[in-house]
Every structure is written in structure tokens, then in C-alpha cells.
Write a protein that holds these residues in place. Structure first.
Motif, PDB file in Angstrom:
ATOM      1  N   ALA A  67       0.836  -1.209   0.000  1.00  0.00           N
ATOM      2  CA  ALA A  67       0.000   0.000   0.000  1.00  0.00           C
ATOM      3  C   ALA A  67       0.871   1.260   0.000  1.00  0.00           C
ATOM      4  O   ALA A  67       0.576   2.230  -0.712  1.00  0.00           O
ATOM      5  N   GLY A  68       1.926   1.241   0.795  1.00  0.00           N
ATOM      6  CA  GLY A  68       2.829   2.399   0.867  1.00  0.00           C
ATOM      7  C   GLY A  68       3.491   2.665  -0.472  1.00  0.00           C
ATOM      8  O   GLY A  68       3.606   3.820  -0.918  1.00  0.00           O
ATOM      9  N   SER A  69       3.923   1.602  -1.126  1.00  0.00           N
ATOM     10  CA  SER A  69       4.579   1.767  -2.433  1.00  0.00           C
ATOM     11  C   SER A  69       3.587   2.322  -3.451  1.00  0.00           C
ATOM     12  O   SER A  69       3.923   3.203  -4.245  1.00  0.00           O
ATOM     13  N   LEU A  70       2.361   1.793  -3.431  1.00  0.00           N
ATOM     14  CA  LEU A  70       1.347   2.272  -4.386  1.00  0.00           C
ATOM     15  C   LEU A  70       1.024   3.744  -4.144  1.00  0.00           C
ATOM     16  O   LEU A  70       0.808   4.515  -5.088  1.00  0.00           O
ATOM     17  N   GLU A  71       1.011   4.145  -2.878  1.00  0.00           N
ATOM     18  CA  GLU A  71       0.758   5.554  -2.552  1.00  0.00           C
ATOM     19  C   GLU A  71       1.882   6.441  -3.116  1.00  0.00           C
ATOM     20  O   GLU A  71       1.623   7.497  -3.694  1.00  0.00           O
ATOM     21  N   LEU A  72       3.117   5.996  -2.977  1.00  0.00           N
ATOM     22  CA  LEU A  72       4.234   6.800  -3.504  1.00  0.00           C
ATOM     23  C   LEU A  72       4.220   6.818  -5.033  1.00  0.00           C
ATOM     24  O   LEU A  72       4.535   7.839  -5.658  1.00  0.00           O
ATOM     25  N   MET A  73       3.831   5.700  -5.626  1.00  0.00           N
ATOM     26  CA  MET A  73       3.723   5.661  -7.090  1.00  0.00           C
ATOM     27  C   MET A  73       2.625   6.606  -7.568  1.00  0.00           C
ATOM     28  O   MET A  73       2.759   7.272  -8.591  1.00  0.00           O
ATOM     29  N   ARG A  74       1.536   6.656  -6.795  1.00  0.00           N
ATOM     30  CA  ARG A  74       0.458   7.596  -7.117  1.00  0.00           C
ATOM     31  C   ARG A  74       0.988   9.028  -7.143  1.00  0.00           C
ATOM     32  O   ARG A  74       0.634   9.835  -7.993  1.00  0.00           O
ATOM     33  N   GLN A  75       1.881   9.337  -6.189  1.00  0.00           N
ATOM     34  CA  GLN A  75       2.457  10.678  -6.138  1.00  0.00           C
ATOM     35  C   GLN A  75       3.358  10.958  -7.351  1.00  0.00           C
ATOM     36  O   GLN A  75       3.673  12.094  -7.650  1.00  0.00           O
ATOM     37  N   ASP A  76       3.790   9.859  -8.001  1.00  0.00           N
ATOM     38  CA  ASP A  76       4.549  10.020  -9.247  1.00  0.00           C
ATOM     39  C   ASP A  76       3.647   9.928 -10.471  1.00  0.00           C
ATOM     40  O   ASP A  76       4.135   9.838 -11.603  1.00  0.00           O
ATOM     41  N   GLY A  77       2.341   9.882 -10.242  1.00  0.00           N
ATOM     42  CA  GLY A  77       1.396   9.888 -11.359  1.00  0.00           C
ATOM     43  C   GLY A  77       1.123   8.510 -11.951  1.00  0.00           C
ATOM     44  O   GLY A  77       0.532   8.404 -13.019  1.00  0.00           O
ATOM     45  N   VAL A  78       1.566   7.440 -11.274  1.00  0.00           N
ATOM     46  CA  VAL A  78       1.317   6.085 -11.796  1.00  0.00           C
ATOM     47  C   VAL A  78       0.270   5.431 -10.899  1.00  0.00           C
ATOM     48  O   VAL A  78       0.485   5.291  -9.689  1.00  0.00           O
ATOM     49  N   THR A  79      -0.838   5.046 -11.468  1.00  0.00           N
ATOM     50  CA  THR A  79      -1.959   4.533 -10.660  1.00  0.00           C
ATOM     51  C   THR A  79      -2.585   3.304 -11.325  1.00  0.00           C
ATOM     52  O   THR A  79      -2.193   2.897 -12.417  1.00  0.00           O
ATOM     53  N   GLY A  80      -3.581   2.728 -10.626  1.00  0.00           N
ATOM     54  CA  GLY A  80      -4.415   1.677 -11.208  1.00  0.00           C
ATOM     55  C   GLY A  80      -3.648   0.417 -11.569  1.00  0.00           C
ATOM     56  O   GLY A  80      -2.657   0.055 -10.922  1.00  0.00           O
ATOM     57  N   LEU A  81      -4.119  -0.222 -12.617  1.00  0.00           N
ATOM     58  CA  LEU A  81      -3.560  -1.496 -13.042  1.00  0.00           C
ATOM     59  C   LEU A  81      -2.077  -1.381 -13.403  1.00  0.00           C
ATOM     60  O   LEU A  81      -1.273  -2.278 -13.133  1.00  0.00           O
ATOM     61  N   LYS A  82      -1.719  -0.257 -13.971  1.00  0.00           N
ATOM     62  CA  LYS A  82      -0.313  -0.072 -14.364  1.00  0.00           C
ATOM     63  C   LYS A  82       0.590  -0.098 -13.124  1.00  0.00           C
ATOM     64  O   LYS A  82       1.642  -0.742 -13.113  1.00  0.00           O
ATOM     65  N   ALA A  83       0.153   0.611 -12.077  1.00  0.00           N
ATOM     66  CA  ALA A  83       0.946   0.650 -10.847  1.00  0.00           C
ATOM     67  C   ALA A  83       1.052  -0.759 -10.250  1.00  0.00           C
ATOM     68  O   ALA A  83       2.141  -1.216  -9.873  1.00  0.00           O
ATOM     69  N   TRP A  84      -0.073  -1.444 -10.173  1.00  0.00           N
ATOM     70  CA  TRP A  84      -0.090  -2.808  -9.620  1.00  0.00           C
ATOM     71  C   TRP A  84       0.859  -3.718 -10.378  1.00  0.00           C
ATOM     72  O   TRP A  84       1.645  -4.442  -9.787  1.00  0.00           O
ATOM     73  N   SER A  85       0.742  -3.691 -11.696  1.00  0.00           N
ATOM     74  CA  SER A  85       1.527  -4.654 -12.452  1.00  0.00           C
ATOM     75  C   SER A  85       3.017  -4.325 -12.388  1.00  0.00           C
ATOM     76  O   SER A  85       3.850  -5.215 -12.265  1.00  0.00           O
ATOM     77  N   LEU A  86       3.368  -3.041 -12.396  1.00  0.00           N
ATOM     78  CA  LEU A  86       4.784  -2.675 -12.260  1.00  0.00           C
ATOM     79  C   LEU A  86       5.328  -3.143 -10.912  1.00  0.00           C
ATOM     80  O   LEU A  86       6.399  -3.745 -10.821  1.00  0.00           O
ATOM     81  N   LEU A  87       4.564  -2.869  -9.852  1.00  0.00           N
ATOM     82  CA  LEU A  87       5.042  -3.191  -8.506  1.00  0.00           C
ATOM     83  C   LEU A  87       5.100  -4.707  -8.272  1.00  0.00           C
ATOM     84  O   LEU A  87       6.092  -5.226  -7.753  1.00  0.00           O
ATOM     85  N   MET A  88       4.049  -5.407  -8.675  1.00  0.00           N
ATOM     86  CA  MET A  88       4.018  -6.864  -8.465  1.00  0.00           C
ATOM     87  C   MET A  88       5.128  -7.553  -9.260  1.00  0.00           C
ATOM     88  O   MET A  88       5.783  -8.462  -8.777  1.00  0.00           O
ATOM     89  N   THR A  89       5.334  -7.080 -10.472  1.00  0.00           N
ATOM     90  CA  THR A  89       6.421  -7.663 -11.277  1.00  0.00           C
ATOM     91  C   THR A  89       7.761  -7.412 -10.581  1.00  0.00           C
ATOM     92  O   THR A  89       8.591  -8.321 -10.464  1.00  0.00           O
ATOM     93  N   TYR A  90       7.944  -6.220 -10.088  1.00  0.00           N
ATOM     94  CA  TYR A  90       9.219  -5.882  -9.446  1.00  0.00           C
ATOM     95  C   TYR A  90       9.446  -6.717  -8.176  1.00  0.00           C
ATOM     96  O   TYR A  90      10.533  -7.236  -7.943  1.00  0.00           O
ATOM     97  N   LEU A  91       8.401  -6.860  -7.369  1.00  0.00           N
ATOM     98  CA  LEU A  91       8.562  -7.557  -6.085  1.00  0.00           C
ATOM     99  C   LEU A  91       8.590  -9.077  -6.225  1.00  0.00           C
ATOM    100  O   LEU A  91       9.310  -9.753  -5.496  1.00  0.00           O
ATOM    101  N   TRP A  92       7.789  -9.598  -7.147  1.00  0.00           N
ATOM    102  CA  TRP A  92       7.592 -11.054  -7.184  1.00  0.00           C
ATOM    103  C   TRP A  92       8.206 -11.742  -8.392  1.00  0.00           C
ATOM    104  O   TRP A  92       8.337 -12.961  -8.393  1.00  0.00           O
ATOM    105  N   VAL A  93       8.558 -10.976  -9.424  1.00  0.00           N
ATOM    106  CA  VAL A  93       9.084 -11.626 -10.637  1.00  0.00           C
ATOM    107  C   VAL A  93      10.534 -11.223 -10.884  1.00  0.00           C
ATOM    108  O   VAL A  93      11.454 -12.035 -10.752  1.00  0.00           O
ATOM    109  N   ARG A  94      10.762  -9.973 -11.198  1.00  0.00           N
ATOM    110  CA  ARG A  94      12.096  -9.543 -11.578  1.00  0.00           C
ATOM    111  C   ARG A  94      12.377  -8.144 -11.059  1.00  0.00           C
ATOM    112  O   ARG A  94      11.617  -7.254 -11.419  1.00  0.00           O
ATOM    113  N   PRO A  95      13.347  -7.916 -10.192  1.00  0.00           N
ATOM    114  CA  PRO A  95      14.269  -8.899  -9.633  1.00  0.00           C
ATOM    115  C   PRO A  95      13.608  -9.823  -8.611  1.00  0.00           C
ATOM    116  O   PRO A  95      14.224 -10.806  -8.204  1.00  0.00           O
ATOM    117  N   GLY A  96      12.391  -9.524  -8.181  1.00  0.00           N
ATOM    118  CA  GLY A  96      11.622 -10.486  -7.393  1.00  0.00           C
ATOM    119  C   GLY A  96      12.125 -10.708  -5.973  1.00  0.00           C
ATOM    120  O   GLY A  96      12.214 -11.844  -5.501  1.00  0.00           O
TER     121      GLY A  96
END
Ligand SMILES: [Fe+2]
Ligand SMILES: [Fe+2]
Length: 289
Positions: free
Chosen positions: A212-241
């Protein structure tokens, strides 16, 4: 180990290094290689440290009285390291604020969680600290073992994270040994049950709150919704994971005979000799305890 023996490997001294990072430099907003999601997760983690590590210090200190001298000494070194980490992450967080981020919502959430935990008494505080220290130790292991995590990051800030990681590995047995000492009269199953339950609770909050904290900071950078989720989930769980890569080490916490030093990762410290044995290691550090 027995309830009283120390498990930090012989010859490994827990050494507080009084370092300062990037104090006079303006932080580039997207300091982690220009990547919104990478910057967000590290900023969200950094936001937890000043309050979180102060909580670790008070939780472990509450049991220092009467511990064997060797453990009391390790607690002193642990609390000194954590106090300096808090200071440096506080300085970093101020620079992130200067770079344009608003951390107040993240801080308020950390305060809420800590207030609930504190209300549950000293053994729960110590167990939560032990569980979170396992998290920091396995995250630290990943950061040092796999250069990809900090690839492209601002040099000073990467240095802050590596310095912190080295010290987290050094003191990873201290909260656990304090717990073994504090609960030495408890039945084995009760010990395991409390520790396992608190680890599940802490893990849920850690994953939910940092996401939630990461998504809030991404929102402050103008990245929201599905795009924010997929960027963050990919980063945390896939690559570099990083979350995927610590999952196995996280699970070991529940196994019988677990101790943080069952994983002897001193070789990682040797890989960061400039941090681990540089001149700063010899500097006199005022003990926080
Ligand atoms: Fe720390
Ligand atoms: Fe720590």
C-alpha cells in the motif's frame, strides 16, 4: 543452542559504523534508476526504519536486565547499530520529502501498527521484533548476494542500503537470542506457537502495508491503477523479485531448531570489505545503550 549460549559466530564482532550518507546532496526524485516502482518500494521501506528500529531497540532493551554478560554486550551493540540506522534513514527520508514525496500517510500507518503491538506487552513486542529482524536479515542477504537489486541506483543511496544490510546480518541473532533467553522457562510448544503466530501477523502487515505504501508513492509520481499494480508486483515477485527470493528463507523460521545463524552468510560481509572493515569500523562510536 541452549537457552543461554550465544549463536552469533565466534569472531564476528557486531560493529556499529557511524556513517553518514548523502547529507549535502540533493536526492534525485527517482533515485533508483529512474524507476517509479523500485524507488517507491525502497522509499516505503526506508520510511519504516526510524520508528520501527526505535521500537526494536526498546523491545530488546526491556529484557536486557539480568541477561548473561555476553548477550548484554551484544544487545548494546545491536541497539547502537539500530539507533544509527534510524538516524540515517531519517536523514534519507527528509531528502525524499525534499525531492517531493509526502510520507505522512505511510508514517501514520506505521504508528498505528506499532501502537497496537505495543499495547500487547513486552513478550509480544520482543516476538514482533524477532520476526521483523528475520525479515531484515533475509532482505539484507538478498541485497548483498544479488547485485541486481540495487542496479542503477544512486551511488550514495545504494551505499546506505548496503551498509545497513551488512549490519543487519551481523546482528541478526541478537533479538532471537534475547527471545530464547526471555522465554527459557516456557514449554517448547508455547514458544513455537507464539513465535509462529506473531510471524504470520507481522508478515501479513508487512506485505500489505509495504504494498500500500509503495502504491501511494507511485500515485504521487502519477502512476496509478492497473499499471501501478503490475509494475510493482512484477518488481517484487518476478524480476528482480525480492519477495519471491526471500520466501524460502522466510519459511525456515517455522522449522524446529531454527536460528538465524543456521544460515551462515558471513561470506557476504567479506564481499563488502570496504564497509565491513574500512576505517570507519575502527572509529569510536558512542554507545546508544
Ligand atoms: Fe537496522
Ligand atoms: Fe536490525
Amino acid at each position: 543452542m541452549t537457552a543461554t549460549a550465544l549463536s552469533t559466530p565466534a569472531g564476528l564482532e557486531i560493529t556499529p559504523r557511524d556513517r553518514k550518507f548523502g547529507r549535502n546532496e540533493r536526492l534525485t526524485r527517482l533515485w533508483h534508476g529512474g524507476r517509479v516502482e523500485a524507488t517507491a518500494i525502497y522509499n516505503a521501506l526506508s520510511t519504516t526504519f526510524p520508528l520501527g528500529e526505535a521500537f526494536f531497540v526498546e523491545s530488546v532493551r526491556a529484557f536486557r536486565e539480568g541477561t548473561p554478560p555476553s548477550l548484554a554486550e551484544e544487545i548494546r551493540a545491536f541497539t547502537t547499530q539500530e539507533a544509527i540506522h534510524s538516524r540515517e534513514h531519517d536523514a534519507f527520508n527528509k531528502r525524499a520529502i525534499e525531492a517531493g514525496y509526502d510520507l505522512t500517510r505511510l508514517e501514520a500507518q506505521i504508528e498505528r501498527r506499532l501502537a497496537v503491538t505495543r499495547s500487547r506487552g513486552p513478550f509480544v513486542n520482543l516476538a514482533a521484533t524477532m520476526a521483523l529482524e528475520h525479515f531484515t536479515a533475509i532482505l539484507a542477504h538478498q541485497l548483498l548476494a544479488n547485485a541486481r537489486h540495487l542496479e542503477g541506483a544512486d551511488r550514495e543511496t545504494a551505499g546506505l542500503w548496503r551498509w545497513h544490510a551488512v549490519e543487519e546480518i551481523e546482528h541478526k541473532g541478537v533479538a532471537y537470542d534475547t527471545w530464547l533467553w526471555a522465554t527459557r522457562d516456557w514449554p517448547r510448544f508455547k514458544r513455537w506457537k507464539v513465535k509462529a503466530r506473531i510471524m504470520m501477523y507481522v508478515t501479513r502487515n508487512f506485505v500489505v502495508d509495504r504494498t500500500a505504501g509503495s502504491l501511494e508513492l507511485m500515485r504521487q509520481d502519477g502512476v496509478t491503477g492497473l499499471k501501478a499494480w503490475s509494475l510493482l508486483m512484477t518488481y517484487l515477485w518476478v524480476r528482480p523479485g525480492v519477495f519471491r527470493k526471500i520466501a524460502g528463507a522466510w519459511f525456515k523460521f517455522f522449522l524446529p531448531g531454527f536460528h538465524p545463524w543456521n544460515e551462515d552468510d558471513r561470506h557476504l560481509l567479506a564481499g563488502y570489505a570496504s564497509i565491513a572493515s574500512g576505517t570507519e569500523a575502527k572509529r569510536k562510536v558512542r554507545r546508544a545503550a
